[in-house]
Each structure stands twice: as structure tokens, then as C-alpha cells.
Write a protein that holds these residues in place. Structure first.
Motif, PDB file in Angstrom:
ATOM      1  N   ASP A  35      11.812   9.315  15.084  1.00 34.00           N
ATOM      2  CA  ASP A  35      10.860   8.510  14.324  1.00 34.00           C
ATOM      3  C   ASP A  35       9.553   9.258  14.100  1.00 34.00           C
ATOM      4  O   ASP A  35       8.993   9.239  13.004  1.00 34.00           O
ATOM      5  N   GLU A  36       9.066   9.926  15.122  1.00 37.34           N
ATOM      6  CA  GLU A  36       7.812  10.656  15.008  1.00 37.34           C
ATOM      7  C   GLU A  36       7.943  11.820  14.022  1.00 37.34           C
ATOM      8  O   GLU A  36       7.012  12.110  13.268  1.00 37.34           O
ATOM      9  N   VAL A  37       9.090  12.477  14.011  1.00 37.33           N
ATOM     10  CA  VAL A  37       9.311  13.587  13.077  1.00 37.33           C
ATOM     11  C   VAL A  37       9.358  13.065  11.645  1.00 37.33           C
ATOM     12  O   VAL A  37       8.853  13.710  10.721  1.00 37.33           O
ATOM     13  N   GLU A  38       9.917  11.885  11.441  1.00 36.95           N
ATOM     14  CA  GLU A  38       9.923  11.274  10.116  1.00 36.95           C
ATOM     15  C   GLU A  38       8.496  11.047   9.633  1.00 36.95           C
ATOM     16  O   GLU A  38       8.161  11.296   8.469  1.00 36.95           O
ATOM     17  N   LEU A  39       7.626  10.593  10.540  1.00 30.90           N
ATOM     18  CA  LEU A  39       6.222  10.407  10.196  1.00 30.90           C
ATOM     19  C   LEU A  39       5.580  11.737   9.819  1.00 30.90           C
ATOM     20  O   LEU A  39       4.831  11.822   8.845  1.00 30.90           O
ATOM     21  N   ILE A  98       3.555  12.613   6.399  1.00 30.32           N
ATOM     22  CA  ILE A  98       2.186  13.144   6.387  1.00 30.32           C
ATOM     23  C   ILE A  98       2.138  14.451   5.614  1.00 30.32           C
ATOM     24  O   ILE A  98       1.226  14.688   4.815  1.00 30.32           O
ATOM     25  N   LYS A  99       3.139  15.297   5.819  1.00 27.62           N
ATOM     26  CA  LYS A  99       3.212  16.565   5.078  1.00 27.62           C
ATOM     27  C   LYS A  99       3.261  16.298   3.592  1.00 27.62           C
ATOM     28  O   LYS A  99       2.560  16.944   2.799  1.00 27.62           O
ATOM     29  N   GLU A 100       4.070  15.332   3.177  1.00 27.84           N
ATOM     30  CA  GLU A 100       4.178  14.996   1.760  1.00 27.84           C
ATOM     31  C   GLU A 100       2.844  14.501   1.212  1.00 27.84           C
ATOM     32  O   GLU A 100       2.444  14.851   0.100  1.00 27.84           O
ATOM     33  N   MET A 101       2.129  13.682   1.993  1.00 24.16           N
ATOM     34  CA  MET A 101       0.824  13.185   1.564  1.00 24.16           C
ATOM     35  C   MET A 101      -0.147  14.343   1.352  1.00 24.16           C
ATOM     36  O   MET A 101      -0.908  14.366   0.384  1.00 24.16           O
ATOM     37  N   CYS A 102      -0.110  15.299   2.260  1.00 22.27           N
ATOM     38  CA  CYS A 102      -1.036  16.428   2.175  1.00 22.27           C
ATOM     39  C   CYS A 102      -0.688  17.374   1.041  1.00 22.27           C
ATOM     40  O   CYS A 102      -1.577  17.901   0.379  1.00 22.27           O
ATOM     41  N   VAL A 103       0.576  17.589   0.799  1.00 18.62           N
ATOM     42  CA  VAL A 103       1.030  18.491  -0.274  1.00 18.62           C
ATOM     43  C   VAL A 103       0.767  17.888  -1.635  1.00 18.62           C
ATOM     44  O   VAL A 103       0.388  18.579  -2.581  1.00 18.62           O
ATOM     45  N   ASN A 104       0.930  16.583  -1.762  1.00 19.39           N
ATOM     46  CA  ASN A 104       0.796  15.917  -3.050  1.00 19.39           C
ATOM     47  C   ASN A 104      -0.637  15.590  -3.442  1.00 19.39           C
ATOM     48  O   ASN A 104      -0.877  15.081  -4.509  1.00 19.39           O
ATOM     49  N   ASP A 105      -1.610  15.834  -2.570  1.00 21.69           N
ATOM     50  CA  ASP A 105      -3.017  15.547  -2.909  1.00 21.69           C
ATOM     51  C   ASP A 105      -3.622  16.659  -3.712  1.00 21.69           C
ATOM     52  O   ASP A 105      -3.309  17.754  -3.741  1.00 21.69           O
ATOM     53  N   MET A 146       0.841  -1.181   0.000  1.00 23.33           N
ATOM     54  CA  MET A 146       0.000   0.000   0.000  1.00 23.33           C
ATOM     55  C   MET A 146       0.883   1.241   0.000  1.00 23.33           C
ATOM     56  O   MET A 146       1.766   1.381   0.834  1.00 23.33           O
ATOM     57  N   GLY A 147       0.675   2.136  -0.947  1.00 22.25           N
ATOM     58  CA  GLY A 147       1.416   3.389  -1.006  1.00 22.25           C
ATOM     59  C   GLY A 147       1.013   4.295   0.139  1.00 22.25           C
ATOM     60  O   GLY A 147      -0.046   4.132   0.737  1.00 22.25           O
ATOM     61  N   THR A 148       1.836   5.295   0.421  1.00 25.39           N
ATOM     62  CA  THR A 148       1.586   6.150   1.575  1.00 25.39           C
ATOM     63  C   THR A 148       0.333   7.003   1.440  1.00 25.39           C
ATOM     64  O   THR A 148      -0.216   7.428   2.435  1.00 25.39           O
ATOM     65  N   ASN A 149      -0.128   7.258   0.217  1.00 32.13           N
ATOM     66  CA  ASN A 149      -1.329   8.079   0.093  1.00 32.13           C
ATOM     67  C   ASN A 149      -2.514   7.271  -0.443  1.00 32.13           C
ATOM     68  O   ASN A 149      -3.370   7.797  -1.117  1.00 32.13           O
ATOM     69  N   GLU A 150      -2.570   5.975  -0.117  1.00 32.74           N
ATOM     70  CA  GLU A 150      -3.657   5.110  -0.551  1.00 32.74           C
ATOM     71  C   GLU A 150      -4.496   4.615   0.627  1.00 32.74           C
ATOM     72  O   GLU A 150      -5.056   3.538   0.587  1.00 32.74           O
ATOM     73  N   PHE A 151      -4.608   5.393   1.684  1.00 31.00           N
ATOM     74  CA  PHE A 151      -5.396   4.998   2.847  1.00 31.00           C
ATOM     75  C   PHE A 151      -6.862   5.260   2.564  1.00 31.00           C
ATOM     76  O   PHE A 151      -7.234   6.326   2.089  1.00 31.00           O
ATOM     77  N   THR A 152      -7.694   4.287   2.869  1.00 33.48           N
ATOM     78  CA  THR A 152      -9.122   4.479   2.682  1.00 33.48           C
ATOM     79  C   THR A 152      -9.867   4.539   4.011  1.00 33.48           C
ATOM     80  O   THR A 152     -10.996   5.004   4.062  1.00 33.48           O
TER      81      THR A 152
END
Length: 107
Positions: A92-96, A100-107, A1-7
């Protein structure tokens, strides 16, 4: 599952759980966590605690003639304090958060 494929929220939670390593929930306590501090043994643990106490004493009263009869060496091991502080940084939390930032920017 890709990082931006959450349903579902559950899929997102399953993905993020691998990043939460620094804080561990205390069983039976809401909003209370523990954080592991690594030491090399009892002497090292005592050294860290003594150094923290000496640092606090010096910070609150830099003119103090002596700290205690039990503490003969009043020098503060700043390097050890900085090493301890590094253990509290949530890498680790900062990496997450970056993901998340990348997921939001790329949508």
C-alpha cells in the motif's frame, strides 16, 4: 478532489492515510510501530517461530548434528519463511509513492 489538487498539508495527510496500513504507531512511543503477522493459530505461530530458529541455527552452523531434543524434524520450511517475509512488504505504501511520483512529474 483530484490527486494533484491539494492546497494544504492537512488535505494531503487525509488523502495518504488510507495507504498506511502495514505499520501501526505504538501509543506513547515515538518512532515505534507494530506490524501484524497473520497465522492460523497457536500451532502455526509455533511452526513459524520454530522454522525461523532452525533456519538461523543451520545458517550459523550448517554442520550442527542436531538442533535440539525438542525439535525432532530439522527440515526448514522455506516456503513458510518466504510467506512470512511477504507480509512485511509495504504494498500500500509503495502504491502511494507511485501516486506521489506521478503528481510530481505531472506538475
Amino acid at each position: 478532489m483530484g490527486t494533484n489538487e491539494f492546497t494544504t498539508l492537512e488535505e494531503f495527510k487525509e488523502y495518504t492515510v488510507r495507504y498506511y496500513r502495514n505499520l501501526e504507531s505504538v501509543v506513547g512511543k515515538e518512532n515505534l510501530y507494530t506490524n501484524e503477522v497473520r497465522v492460523c493459530g497457536y500451532i502455526d505461530m509455533l511452526h513459524v517461530a520454530t522454522t525461523l530458529i532452525k533456519l538461523c541455527v543451520i545458517a550459523t552452523d550448517p554442520e550442527a548434528p542436531k538442533i535440539s531434543k525438542l525439535v525432532k524434524n530439522t527440515s526448514v520450511d522455506i516456503n513458510r519463511i518466504l510467506e512470512l517475509a511477504l507480509q512485511f512488504l509495504p504494498y500500500d505504501e509503495v502504491e502511494l509513492l507511485d501516486e506521489i511520483k506521478e503528481m510530481c512529474v505531472n506538475d
